[in-house]
Motif scaffolding. Structure first.
Motif, PDB file in Angstrom:
ATOM      1  N   GLN A  12       0.836  -1.200   0.000  1.00  0.00           N
ATOM      2  CA  GLN A  12       0.000   0.000   0.000  1.00  0.00           C
ATOM      3  C   GLN A  12       0.870   1.249   0.000  1.00  0.00           C
ATOM      4  O   GLN A  12       2.029   1.214   0.443  1.00  0.00           O
ATOM      5  CB  GLN A  12      -0.913  -0.002   1.223  1.00  0.00           C
ATOM      6  CG  GLN A  12      -2.037  -1.022   1.152  1.00  0.00           C
ATOM      7  CD  GLN A  12      -3.033  -0.847   2.285  1.00  0.00           C
ATOM      8  OE1 GLN A  12      -2.683  -0.392   3.375  1.00  0.00           O
ATOM      9  NE2 GLN A  12      -4.286  -1.216   2.029  1.00  0.00           N
ATOM     10  N   ALA A  13       0.308   2.324  -0.471  1.00  0.00           N
ATOM     11  CA  ALA A  13       1.018   3.599  -0.461  1.00  0.00           C
ATOM     12  C   ALA A  13       1.474   3.924   0.960  1.00  0.00           C
ATOM     13  O   ALA A  13       0.735   3.710   1.927  1.00  0.00           O
ATOM     14  CB  ALA A  13       0.126   4.705  -0.996  1.00  0.00           C
ATOM     15  N   SER A  83       8.271   4.871   2.050  1.00  0.00           N
ATOM     16  CA  SER A  83       7.290   5.907   1.677  1.00  0.00           C
ATOM     17  C   SER A  83       6.870   5.764   0.224  1.00  0.00           C
ATOM     18  O   SER A  83       6.847   6.733  -0.546  1.00  0.00           O
ATOM     19  CB  SER A  83       7.882   7.311   1.921  1.00  0.00           C
ATOM     20  OG  SER A  83       8.253   7.467   3.280  1.00  0.00           O
ATOM     21  N   LEU A  84       6.535   4.550  -0.140  1.00  0.00           N
ATOM     22  CA  LEU A  84       6.214   4.260  -1.542  1.00  0.00           C
ATOM     23  C   LEU A  84       4.947   4.967  -1.985  1.00  0.00           C
ATOM     24  O   LEU A  84       3.995   5.158  -1.202  1.00  0.00           O
ATOM     25  CB  LEU A  84       6.084   2.753  -1.737  1.00  0.00           C
ATOM     26  CG  LEU A  84       7.433   2.023  -1.811  1.00  0.00           C
ATOM     27  CD1 LEU A  84       7.260   0.540  -1.529  1.00  0.00           C
ATOM     28  CD2 LEU A  84       8.065   2.243  -3.173  1.00  0.00           C
ATOM     29  N   THR A 108      11.437  -7.487 -11.702  1.00  0.00           N
ATOM     30  CA  THR A 108      10.456  -7.856 -10.688  1.00  0.00           C
ATOM     31  C   THR A 108       9.382  -6.780 -10.622  1.00  0.00           C
ATOM     32  O   THR A 108       9.698  -5.588 -10.577  1.00  0.00           O
ATOM     33  CB  THR A 108      11.122  -8.057  -9.313  1.00  0.00           C
ATOM     34  OG1 THR A 108      10.126  -8.368  -8.332  1.00  0.00           O
ATOM     35  CG2 THR A 108      11.880  -6.817  -8.854  1.00  0.00           C
ATOM     36  N   GLN A 109       8.136  -7.209 -10.629  1.00  0.00           N
ATOM     37  CA  GLN A 109       7.022  -6.263 -10.622  1.00  0.00           C
ATOM     38  C   GLN A 109       6.767  -5.770  -9.205  1.00  0.00           C
ATOM     39  O   GLN A 109       6.565  -6.571  -8.289  1.00  0.00           O
ATOM     40  CB  GLN A 109       5.762  -6.921 -11.165  1.00  0.00           C
ATOM     41  CG  GLN A 109       4.510  -6.051 -11.079  1.00  0.00           C
ATOM     42  CD  GLN A 109       4.548  -4.866 -12.014  1.00  0.00           C
ATOM     43  OE1 GLN A 109       4.821  -5.026 -13.207  1.00  0.00           O
ATOM     44  NE2 GLN A 109       4.276  -3.673 -11.490  1.00  0.00           N
ATOM     45  N   ASP A 110       6.783  -4.472  -9.032  1.00  0.00           N
ATOM     46  CA  ASP A 110       6.432  -3.853  -7.762  1.00  0.00           C
ATOM     47  C   ASP A 110       5.215  -2.974  -7.993  1.00  0.00           C
ATOM     48  O   ASP A 110       5.236  -2.095  -8.854  1.00  0.00           O
ATOM     49  CB  ASP A 110       7.588  -3.011  -7.229  1.00  0.00           C
ATOM     50  CG  ASP A 110       8.788  -3.867  -6.869  1.00  0.00           C
ATOM     51  OD1 ASP A 110       9.910  -3.354  -6.940  1.00  0.00           O
ATOM     52  OD2 ASP A 110       8.587  -5.043  -6.525  1.00  0.00           O
ATOM     53  N   THR A 111       4.177  -3.217  -7.192  1.00  0.00           N
ATOM     54  CA  THR A 111       2.936  -2.477  -7.340  1.00  0.00           C
ATOM     55  C   THR A 111       2.587  -1.789  -6.027  1.00  0.00           C
ATOM     56  O   THR A 111       2.573  -2.430  -4.972  1.00  0.00           O
ATOM     57  CB  THR A 111       1.785  -3.413  -7.744  1.00  0.00           C
ATOM     58  OG1 THR A 111       2.130  -4.061  -8.978  1.00  0.00           O
ATOM     59  CG2 THR A 111       0.499  -2.641  -7.927  1.00  0.00           C
ATOM     60  N   VAL A 112       2.324  -0.494  -6.114  1.00  0.00           N
ATOM     61  CA  VAL A 112       1.947   0.293  -4.947  1.00  0.00           C
ATOM     62  C   VAL A 112       0.502   0.736  -5.130  1.00  0.00           C
ATOM     63  O   VAL A 112       0.186   1.477  -6.067  1.00  0.00           O
ATOM     64  CB  VAL A 112       2.857   1.521  -4.778  1.00  0.00           C
ATOM     65  CG1 VAL A 112       2.488   2.281  -3.504  1.00  0.00           C
ATOM     66  CG2 VAL A 112       4.320   1.098  -4.753  1.00  0.00           C
TER      67      VAL A 112
END
Length: 114
Positions: A12-13, A83-84, A108-112
């Motif tokens: 999460q953000a 602090s994404l 690598t997939q990073d999702t926020v």
């Protein structure tokens, strides 16, 4: 040279993620390792890189939030992401370079999420 990435995923953000990348093979002792990312519809961009003598450079968009580090004995580079933000969502690629050589990890997939 092989680059094997680990870490990342969905967060999460405001959260944090840590990426690792281990290099193996015939590697120059003088090199630069780091991270690039590519978001959908955008060009690949440099995020953070660090030289074998510890000099680091960051994209303006991640300064103060991301920290790149390395363990020369293990030929491993790390990216601590704090602090994404949703705009940090991308495929993150590990990179190593020296002279004319450029090597890339598989990404690598990073999702926020917001």
């Amino acid at each position: 040279v092989q680059l094997v990435e680990s870490g990342g995923g969905l967060v999460q953000a405001g959260g944090s993620l840590r990426l690792s990348c281990a290099a193996s093979g015939s590697i120059s002792s003088t090199n630069v390792m780091g991270w690039y990312r590519q978001a959908p519809g955008k060009q690949r961009e440099q995020v953070a890189v660090i030289s074998s003598n510890g000099f680091a450079n960051y994209a303006d968009s991640v300064k103060g939030r991301f920290t790149v580090s390395r363990d020369n004995a293990k030929n491993t580079v790390y990216l601590q992401m704090n602090s994404l933000k949703p705009e940090d969502t991308a495929v993150y690629y590990c990179n190593i370079q020296w002279g004319a050589y450029r090597g890339w990890g598989q990404g690598t997939q990073d999702t926020v999420s917001s």
